[in-house]
Design an enzyme around this catalytic site. Structure first.
Site, short mmCIF file in Angstrom:
data_model
loop_
_atom_site.label_atom_id
_atom_site.label_comp_id
_atom_site.label_asym_id
_atom_site.label_seq_id
_atom_site.Cartn_x
_atom_site.Cartn_y
_atom_site.Cartn_z
N LYS A 190 0.84 -1.21 0.00
CA LYS A 190 0.00 0.00 0.00
C LYS A 190 0.87 1.26 0.00
CE LYS A 190 0.56 1.09 4.56
NZ LYS A 190 0.83 2.40 5.20
N THR A 247 -3.73 5.71 3.44
CA THR A 247 -2.40 6.19 3.09
C THR A 247 -2.40 7.00 1.81
OG1 THR A 247 -1.54 4.16 4.11
CG2 THR A 247 0.01 5.47 2.85
#
Length: 336
Positions: A190, A247
């Site tokens: 990620k 994120t």
């Protein structure tokens, strides 16, 4: 009350220390910098890594690894993967086989291409009791008692449930799984995909292009996880999709910030000098590139992100390459 050691003085280690102390546990944190030890013990603050947050007065800091690990049943390691092996080597003489180690690190070690739990095995031995937790959880928000949910992973349900009970309270909710690989792949990749989202933003591409990269990046996370033995449903959960959304869109994301700067044309060396930090995604994308070569798996977005950072490839060239990939099904089609 559980005796808990935390290895790592950074924001995430401090946030988890605060959570555990508020849950009534005895927490001792190992810090690398003597000035951080002093500030935590005398002022109950860590302005270097978690500014503006008052720490629970019961948290004790030390620069002595033996003192940190002595009598601890649970050991939470929150060390950047780049430095994890050296810290594990320092901890090895103090290691107790009855301890349970909890992995907070997110990434893949370069060259060895090991995930954090595998690094623990290689240094301390495969018999170590290991668990993981990961998910959409900015340190500042956890320290401020903002509602947060994560995934807890362990080889067996009983161990996972024990960690779940250790962490849970009225603002922190852990869900359990036994998929250790799936959680670690999601937690690592990620950061890489977020660099790409930031690059597209910094280069001036609109939300459509960013959504394209984020979604197909998620597909690459699933591809790698399942290739390595993880489960796709894990990647679609909190430790994968959940953490990717936070994120790639959160205002506190360092990977997103660095991605935007790269997309705008700022050189990596200048960015690192200006910001003073190296986000985990920069290290991880190099490992992913090596992993693609080793495992003979093609991840076009991850490869493109690597090439923008470490070769002369531009974001425009990366996107053009992605748009000229062979047309295909959105998902793998099962053979009849």
């Amino acid at each position: 009350m559980k005796q808990i050691a935390i290895l790592g003085e950074g924001a995430w280690g401090m946030a988890v220390a605060t959570l555990l102390a508020q849950n009534g546990h005895s927490v001792k944190i190992w810090c690398y910098h003597a000035e951080v030890v002093e500030q935590i013990n005398t002022g109950h603050r860590n302005e270097k890594f978690l500014p503006g947050i008052s720490l629970d007065p019961s948290i004790k800091a030390t620069g002595d690894m033996k003192e940190a690990l002595c009598d601890a049943h649970w050991v939470f390691e929150a060390i950047p993967v780049k430095f994890l092996r050296s810290v594990l080597q320092e901890a090895k003489p103090c290691f107790d086989p009855d301890q349970v180690w909890v992995v907070l690190s997110k990434g893949i070690e370069q060259d060895t291409l090991l995930f954090p739990t595998q690094m623990i095995d290689s240094v301390l031995g495969a018999s170590v009791k290991k668990t993981i937790f990961a998910g959409p959880s900015f340190a500042q928000d956890v320290a401020k008692k903002q509602i947060t949910a994560v995934t807890v992973a362990a080889p067996d349900c009983d161990q996972a449930k024990e960690l779940q009970q250790l962490l849970a309270n009225d603002y922190f909710r852990p869900y359990i799984t036994t998929d250790m690989i799936g959680v670690q792949v999601g937690a690592a990749l990620k950061n890489v995909i977020t660099l790409g989202v930031g690059m597209f933003d910094g280069a001036g591409y609109t939300d459509n292009a960013q959504a394209f990269l984020l979604t197909r990046g998620l597909h690459e996370m699933v591809q790698l996880a399942t290739h390595l033995g993880g489960k796709q449903e894990t990647v679609y959960g909190l430790s994968g999709l959940g953490d990717l959304v936070l994120t790639s869109k959160g205002s506190l994301s360092r990977n997103l910030d660095v991605g935007k700067r790269l997309g705008s044309g700022q050189p990596l060396e200048e960015i690192l000098k200006e910001t003073g930090y190296i986000p985990e995604g920069i290290n991880t994308v190099q490992s992913v590139y090596q992993l693609m070569e080793k495992e003979k798996i093609d991840l076009p977005i991850s490869r493109g992100i690597y090439e923008v950072i470490f070769t002369d490839t531009t974001v425009e060239q990366m996107l053009k390459s992605l748009m000229h990939e062979p047309l295909s099904w959105e998902c793998e089609q099962k053979k009849a």
